[in-house]
Design an enzyme around this catalytic site. Structure first.
Site, PDB file in Angstrom:
ATOM      1  N   GLY A   1      38.582  39.454  43.684  1.00  0.00           N
ATOM      2  CA  GLY A   1      39.565  39.104  44.706  1.00  0.00           C
ATOM      3  C   GLY A   1      39.135  39.633  46.061  1.00  0.00           C
ATOM      4  N   GLY A   2      39.732  40.740  46.477  1.00  0.00           N
ATOM      5  CA  GLY A   2      39.529  41.304  47.817  1.00  0.00           C
ATOM      6  C   GLY A   2      38.070  41.382  48.256  1.00  0.00           C
TER       7      GLY A   2
ATOM      8  N   HIS B   1      46.451  32.857  36.195  1.00  0.00           N
ATOM      9  CA  HIS B   1      46.277  34.133  36.884  1.00  0.00           C
ATOM     10  C   HIS B   1      47.587  34.914  36.818  1.00  0.00           C
ATOM     11  CE1 HIS B   1      45.564  37.052  40.038  1.00  0.00           C
ATOM     12  NE2 HIS B   1      44.276  36.792  39.924  1.00  0.00           N
TER      13      HIS B   1
ATOM     14  N   ASN C   1      37.758  34.792  44.023  1.00  0.00           N
ATOM     15  CA  ASN C   1      39.081  34.176  44.114  1.00  0.00           C
ATOM     16  C   ASN C   1      39.646  34.535  45.487  1.00  0.00           C
ATOM     17  OD1 ASN C   1      41.713  33.370  43.908  1.00  0.00           O
ATOM     18  ND2 ASN C   1      42.250  34.735  42.213  1.00  0.00           N
ATOM     19  N   TRP C   2      39.662  33.568  46.374  1.00  0.00           N
ATOM     20  CA  TRP C   2      40.079  33.850  47.758  1.00  0.00           C
ATOM     21  C   TRP C   2      41.602  33.910  47.902  1.00  0.00           C
ATOM     22  CZ3 TRP C   2      36.257  30.252  50.986  1.00  0.00           C
ATOM     23  CH2 TRP C   2      34.958  30.719  50.787  1.00  0.00           C
ATOM     24  N   LYS C   3      42.315  33.581  46.841  1.00  0.00           N
ATOM     25  CA  LYS C   3      43.794  33.626  46.853  1.00  0.00           C
ATOM     26  C   LYS C   3      44.323  32.929  48.111  1.00  0.00           C
ATOM     27  CE  LYS C   3      43.608  37.682  43.918  1.00  0.00           C
ATOM     28  NZ  LYS C   3      44.193  38.942  43.497  1.00  0.00           N
TER      29      LYS C   3
ATOM     30  N   SER D   1      39.931  44.784  41.019  1.00  0.00           N
ATOM     31  CA  SER D   1      39.304  45.789  41.890  1.00  0.00           C
ATOM     32  C   SER D   1      37.792  45.922  41.673  1.00  0.00           C
ATOM     33  CB  SER D   1      39.997  47.152  41.740  1.00  0.00           C
ATOM     34  OG  SER D   1      41.339  47.055  42.191  1.00  0.00           O
TER      35      SER D   1
ATOM     36  N   GLU E   1      41.869  40.347  33.179  1.00  0.00           N
ATOM     37  CA  GLU E   1      42.278  40.991  34.427  1.00  0.00           C
ATOM     38  C   GLU E   1      43.506  41.853  34.158  1.00  0.00           C
ATOM     39  OE1 GLU E   1      40.784  38.650  38.114  1.00  0.00           O
ATOM     40  OE2 GLU E   1      42.755  37.892  37.567  1.00  0.00           O
TER      41      GLU E   1
ATOM     42  N   GLU F   1      49.133  36.436  38.981  1.00  0.00           N
ATOM     43  CA  GLU F   1      50.012  36.142  40.128  1.00  0.00           C
ATOM     44  C   GLU F   1      50.779  34.840  39.902  1.00  0.00           C
ATOM     45  OE1 GLU F   1      46.945  36.500  43.071  1.00  0.00           O
ATOM     46  OE2 GLU F   1      46.867  38.667  42.731  1.00  0.00           O
TER      47      GLU F   1
ATOM     48  N   GLY G   1      44.074  44.306  42.878  1.00  0.00           N
ATOM     49  CA  GLY G   1      44.448  44.638  44.253  1.00  0.00           C
ATOM     50  C   GLY G   1      44.905  46.073  44.439  1.00  0.00           C
TER      51      GLY G   1
HETATM   52  P1  13P Z   1      41.076  42.180  43.339  1.00  0.00           P
HETATM   53  O1  13P Z   1      39.597  42.097  43.153  1.00  0.00           O
HETATM   54  O2  13P Z   1      41.504  42.088  44.773  1.00  0.00           O
HETATM   55  O3  13P Z   1      41.664  43.350  42.616  1.00  0.00           O
HETATM   56  O4  13P Z   1      41.706  40.876  42.645  1.00  0.00           O
HETATM   57  C1  13P Z   1      41.304  40.540  41.365  1.00  0.00           C
HETATM   58  C2  13P Z   1      41.795  39.182  41.058  1.00  0.00           C
HETATM   59  O5  13P Z   1      42.993  38.963  40.958  1.00  0.00           O
HETATM   60  C3  13P Z   1      40.812  38.109  40.897  1.00  0.00           C
HETATM   61  O6  13P Z   1      41.395  36.965  40.372  1.00  0.00           O
END
Ligand code: 13P
Length: 250
Positions: free
Chosen positions: A232-233, A95, A9-11, A211, A165, A97, A171
């Protein structure tokens, strides 16, 4: 039995050039005959450019969100048919977010899941408790409510993917212990079984997100009910994302 799925997920990261060069590095670095499916979810504006890099590769194009109405007077929205047209196979829905910053509630998440299925996309529906909810001992209650809102009476539930999640792990570098994540995944599968039947529940992919890194991926992915990862990251770097993908064992 279940083909694992690892999605990056590149957000709100990576513009045109960076997105294409990461996609290129993934296409070049991915091992043939993977025991899992892989996807990346770029920002809407670069979906088409990334699609052209991924063409002919085993990496699936995913979207990060969609609107619950297919088309019409909805300024700024993107409906399922527009994503399908670009070659998207999966779409992330609900998500944390989106729930936190865009006011999405269980009802909206459900409408989006239905829109994705109607349009021919496989929704990756996200659920997970906040830190306060976990500390109050409410994690299972919260996740049950979120999962039930998604699966109750849903047509096409066999195409649904759920991502657990925990919000406190996103994050933050704080990853859930594999056995804690496993317990939640098993609980989610039970809820799905109650609403959609045991065979659909047994076949459903339930991903872990929060994470995920190359160091903790093998431990998580070894758990029987963890069928992949939503990253994510660590998905913004080709080496670390490839290491997570290659941590999936048949
Ligand atoms: P991180 O891997 O950066 O914690 O993010 C997880 C995420 O929100 C994937 O959708």
């Amino acid at each position: 039995m279940r083909t694992p799925l690892v999605v990056g997920n590149w957000k709100l990261h990576l513009g045109l050039k960076d997105a294409q060069s990461l996609a290129r590095a993934l296409v070049q670095g991915i091992e043939p005959d993977l025991p899992c499916e892989v996807g990346v979810a770029p920002v809407f504006t670069v979906l088409q450019a990334v699609a052209s890099v991924l063409e002919g590769s085993p990496i699936a194009l995913c979207a990060q969100d969609l609107h619950w109405v297919d088309k019409g007077p909805y300024t700024g929205a993107v409906g399922a048919p527009f994503l399908v047209e670009l070659g998207c196979r999966y779409v992330i829905v609900g998500h944390s977010e989106r729930r936190q910053h865009f006011g999405e509630n269980d009802r909206i998440v459900r409408l989006k899941v239905e829109a994705a299925l109607r349009g021919g996309l496989a929704p990756i529906a996200c659920v997970g408790e906040s830190l306060t909810e976990r500390e109050r001992g409410e994690a299972f209650v919260v996740v049950r409510r979120q999962v039930e809102a998604i699966v109750e009476g849903l047509d096409g539930v066999e195409r649904l993917v759920i991502a657990y999640e925990p919000v406190w792990a996103i994050g933050t570098g704080k990853v859930a212990e594999p056995q804690d994540a496993q317990a939640m995944h098993a609980a989610i599968r039970e809820i799905v079984a109650r609403h959609a039947g045991q065979s659909i529940a047994n076949a459903m992919r339930i991903l872990y997100g929060g994470s995920v890194k190359p160091e903790n991926a093998p431990g998580l992915l070894r758990e029987p009910d963890i069928d992949g990862a939503l990253v994510g990251g660590a998905s913004l770097d080709a080496r670390s994302f490839l290491a997570i993908i290659h941590a999936v064992r048949p």
